[in-house]
Design a protein around this motif. Structure first.
Motif: not given
Length: 159
Positions: A69-89
């Motif tokens: 999970l942490l590997q996927k989360a680090h990748k998602a964090r690097e590829e994101s522009f902001d935190l909104y997409q994560f709060s939506k989930e």
């Protein structure tokens, strides 16, 4: 609470879409915890441990699952522009009580190194708003974290 990872890892083909949604929520939660650990531009090993502990508190998973999970989360964090997409989930999946638990674990990461940095505090405020939690709820979560465990931190973090 619930064991999300067992649902994700033990999925049948017919459950793939739901499991993908569950995994997205787990990644979003992990990103919030990772983001707060990076807020002061240095990640202390106690903050890394608090991120793992937070994921265990929310999802009740094993360490092996958390590594993936942490590997996927680090990748998602690097590829994101902001935190909104994560709060939506998170907002689309979790009940209010669960979001409060996530916020408490965010505070645990903040206080893991024993220092409240102004950037960490600002980011907690932002995340609380993104999760549709009030300022009062944010403060209550902070006070709960400071009032538990040895040295004021849950699970004996910080000492």
């Amino acid at each position: 609470m619930f064991d999300l990872f067992s649902k994700i890892l033990g999925k049948d083909i017919g459950e793939e879409k739901a499991a993908g949604e569950d995994e997205s929520v787990a990644i979003a939660t992990a990103v919030f915890l990772i983001e707060i650990a990076h807020a002061d531009s240095r990640v202390h090993h106690l903050e890394e441990a608090a991120v793992r502990d937070g994921l265990k508190a929310v999802f009740g998973s094993s360490c092996k699952d958390i590594d993936s999970l942490l590997q996927k989360a680090h990748k998602a964090r690097e590829e994101s522009f902001d935190l909104y997409q994560f709060s939506k989930e998170i907002n689309g999946y979790f009940e209010h009580e669960d979001k409060t638990l996530i916020l408490e674990n965010i505070w645990c990461v903040v206080y893991a190194d024993g220092i409240l940095d102004k950037y960490e505090e600002a980011l907690v405020r932002k995340i609380a708003k993104l999760m549709r939690l009030s300022h009062r709820e944010m403060i209550q979560a902070k006070l709960k974290v400071l009032g538990e465990g040895s040295n004021g931190l849950p699970g004996g973090l910080g000492g």
